[in-house]
Design a protein around this motif. Sequence first.
Motif, PDB file in Angstrom:
ATOM      1  N   LEU A   1       0.833  -1.207   0.000  1.00 13.87           N
ATOM      2  CA  LEU A   1       0.000   0.000   0.000  1.00 13.87           C
ATOM      3  C   LEU A   1       0.863   1.249   0.000  1.00 13.87           C
ATOM      4  O   LEU A   1       0.595   2.213  -0.721  1.00 13.87           O
ATOM      5  N   LEU A   2       1.913   1.256   0.812  1.00  5.42           N
ATOM      6  CA  LEU A   2       2.799   2.426   0.870  1.00  5.42           C
ATOM      7  C   LEU A   2       3.499   2.652  -0.473  1.00  5.42           C
ATOM      8  O   LEU A   2       3.625   3.800  -0.928  1.00  5.42           O
ATOM      9  N   ILE A   3       3.936   1.585  -1.109  1.00  6.76           N
ATOM     10  CA  ILE A   3       4.587   1.720  -2.416  1.00  6.76           C
ATOM     11  C   ILE A   3       3.596   2.229  -3.460  1.00  6.76           C
ATOM     12  O   ILE A   3       3.899   3.137  -4.245  1.00  6.76           O
ATOM     13  N   LEU A   4       2.400   1.672  -3.459  1.00  8.82           N
ATOM     14  CA  LEU A   4       1.370   2.109  -4.392  1.00  8.82           C
ATOM     15  C   LEU A   4       0.993   3.564  -4.145  1.00  8.82           C
ATOM     16  O   LEU A   4       0.841   4.347  -5.092  1.00  8.82           O
ATOM     17  N   LEU A   5       0.860   3.938  -2.887  1.00 14.74           N
ATOM     18  CA  LEU A   5       0.539   5.321  -2.534  1.00 14.74           C
ATOM     19  C   LEU A   5       1.612   6.274  -3.045  1.00 14.74           C
ATOM     20  O   LEU A   5       1.313   7.334  -3.588  1.00 14.74           O
ATOM     21  N   TYR A   6       2.872   5.883  -2.882  1.00 15.23           N
ATOM     22  CA  TYR A   6       3.973   6.718  -3.372  1.00 15.23           C
ATOM     23  C   TYR A   6       3.875   6.924  -4.884  1.00 15.23           C
ATOM     24  O   TYR A   6       3.989   8.042  -5.384  1.00 15.23           O
ATOM     25  N   HIS A   7       3.642   5.840  -5.613  1.00 17.76           N
ATOM     26  CA  HIS A   7       3.578   5.947  -7.068  1.00 17.76           C
ATOM     27  C   HIS A   7       2.385   6.777  -7.535  1.00 17.76           C
ATOM     28  O   HIS A   7       2.509   7.565  -8.480  1.00 17.76           O
ATOM     29  N   ILE A   8       1.263   6.617  -6.894  1.00 12.93           N
ATOM     30  CA  ILE A   8       0.080   7.408  -7.262  1.00 12.93           C
ATOM     31  C   ILE A   8       0.318   8.882  -6.968  1.00 12.93           C
ATOM     32  O   ILE A   8       0.033   9.749  -7.806  1.00 12.93           O
ATOM     33  N   LEU A   9       0.832   9.188  -5.780  1.00 13.62           N
ATOM     34  CA  LEU A   9       1.086  10.589  -5.441  1.00 13.62           C
ATOM     35  C   LEU A   9       2.155  11.198  -6.343  1.00 13.62           C
ATOM     36  O   LEU A   9       2.057  12.363  -6.725  1.00 13.62           O
ATOM     37  N   ASN A  10       3.155  10.423  -6.679  1.00 10.29           N
ATOM     38  CA  ASN A  10       4.217  10.923  -7.552  1.00 10.29           C
ATOM     39  C   ASN A  10       3.675  11.228  -8.945  1.00 10.29           C
ATOM     40  O   ASN A  10       4.077  12.204  -9.576  1.00 10.29           O
TER      41      ASN A  10
ATOM     42  N   ILE B   1       0.566  12.116  -9.557  1.00 12.30           N
ATOM     43  CA  ILE B   1      -0.333  13.261  -9.450  1.00 12.30           C
ATOM     44  C   ILE B   1       0.436  14.570  -9.279  1.00 12.30           C
ATOM     45  O   ILE B   1       0.191  15.544  -9.982  1.00 12.30           O
ATOM     46  N   CYS B   2       1.370  14.604  -8.337  1.00 14.79           N
ATOM     47  CA  CYS B   2       2.032  15.872  -8.006  1.00 14.79           C
ATOM     48  C   CYS B   2       3.381  16.059  -8.693  1.00 14.79           C
ATOM     49  O   CYS B   2       3.964  17.136  -8.606  1.00 14.79           O
ATOM     50  N   GLN B   3       3.895  15.024  -9.361  1.00 12.09           N
ATOM     51  CA  GLN B   3       5.150  15.116 -10.110  1.00 12.09           C
ATOM     52  C   GLN B   3       6.346  15.532  -9.256  1.00 12.09           C
ATOM     53  O   GLN B   3       7.271  16.164  -9.740  1.00 12.09           O
ATOM     54  N   SER B   4       6.302  15.203  -7.975  1.00 14.58           N
ATOM     55  CA  SER B   4       7.413  15.553  -7.087  1.00 14.58           C
ATOM     56  C   SER B   4       7.725  14.356  -6.183  1.00 14.58           C
ATOM     57  O   SER B   4       6.953  14.051  -5.268  1.00 14.58           O
ATOM     58  N   PRO B   5       8.857  13.693  -6.414  1.00 11.20           N
ATOM     59  CA  PRO B   5       9.206  12.553  -5.574  1.00 11.20           C
ATOM     60  C   PRO B   5       9.376  12.924  -4.104  1.00 11.20           C
ATOM     61  O   PRO B   5       9.021  12.134  -3.222  1.00 11.20           O
ATOM     62  N   LEU B   6       9.886  14.117  -3.833  1.00 11.52           N
ATOM     63  CA  LEU B   6      10.083  14.534  -2.443  1.00 11.52           C
ATOM     64  C   LEU B   6       8.751  14.705  -1.722  1.00 11.52           C
ATOM     65  O   LEU B   6       8.574  14.205  -0.605  1.00 11.52           O
ATOM     66  N   VAL B   7       7.816  15.377  -2.350  1.00 12.91           N
ATOM     67  CA  VAL B   7       6.494  15.578  -1.735  1.00 12.91           C
ATOM     68  C   VAL B   7       5.794  14.232  -1.550  1.00 12.91           C
ATOM     69  O   VAL B   7       5.183  13.986  -0.508  1.00 12.91           O
ATOM     70  N   SER B   8       5.906  13.361  -2.539  1.00 13.24           N
ATOM     71  CA  SER B   8       5.290  12.036  -2.442  1.00 13.24           C
ATOM     72  C   SER B   8       5.898  11.237  -1.294  1.00 13.24           C
ATOM     73  O   SER B   8       5.179  10.593  -0.528  1.00 13.24           O
ATOM     74  N   ALA B   9       7.217  11.288  -1.166  1.00 10.07           N
ATOM     75  CA  ALA B   9       7.888  10.553  -0.093  1.00 10.07           C
ATOM     76  C   ALA B   9       7.503  11.094   1.278  1.00 10.07           C
ATOM     77  O   ALA B   9       7.288  10.324   2.217  1.00 10.07           O
ATOM     78  N   ILE B  10       7.412  12.408   1.400  1.00  9.63           N
ATOM     79  CA  ILE B  10       7.008  13.008   2.676  1.00  9.63           C
ATOM     80  C   ILE B  10       5.584  12.585   3.036  1.00  9.63           C
ATOM     81  O   ILE B  10       5.296  12.239   4.185  1.00  9.63           O
ATOM     82  N   ALA B  11       4.679  12.606   2.053  1.00 15.01           N
ATOM     83  CA  ALA B  11       3.286  12.216   2.310  1.00 15.01           C
ATOM     84  C   ALA B  11       3.191  10.749   2.727  1.00 15.01           C
ATOM     85  O   ALA B  11       2.464  10.404   3.664  1.00 15.01           O
TER      86      ALA B  11
END
Length: 101
Positions: free
Chosen positions: A62-71, A73-83
């Motif tokens: 779930l965490l990996i999937l969440l990271y990929h979806i957020l990345n 959407i927002c096109q920012s690996p740092l923001v996705s990782a923080i979330a």
Amino acid sequence: MKKFNRYAQNLADGQGGVFNPGEKVEGYSSPAWVFMLAELRAAGLDLIHSSKIIGILSSFALLILLYHILNKICQSPLVSAIAVFWFAVIPEIHVYMGSGM
């Protein structure tokens, strides 16, 4: 936890997905989970440990999937990782993922 184990055990033993053999009452909310546990029981695995391991592995997935979806959407690996990190440090998530439910 024992409730799902009992349904899965009865299903694997050929009694059907029931809490008490002989009673035709469905009392679970996730047939997929009960069928998966019944398959693990039929394979001879311990249901409690197996369900906890599956819960933990599913949480990491779930965490990996969440990271990929957020990345995406927002096109920012740092923001996705923080979330994802923010989500991962919620204590209730750890309790739920290790419960095997």
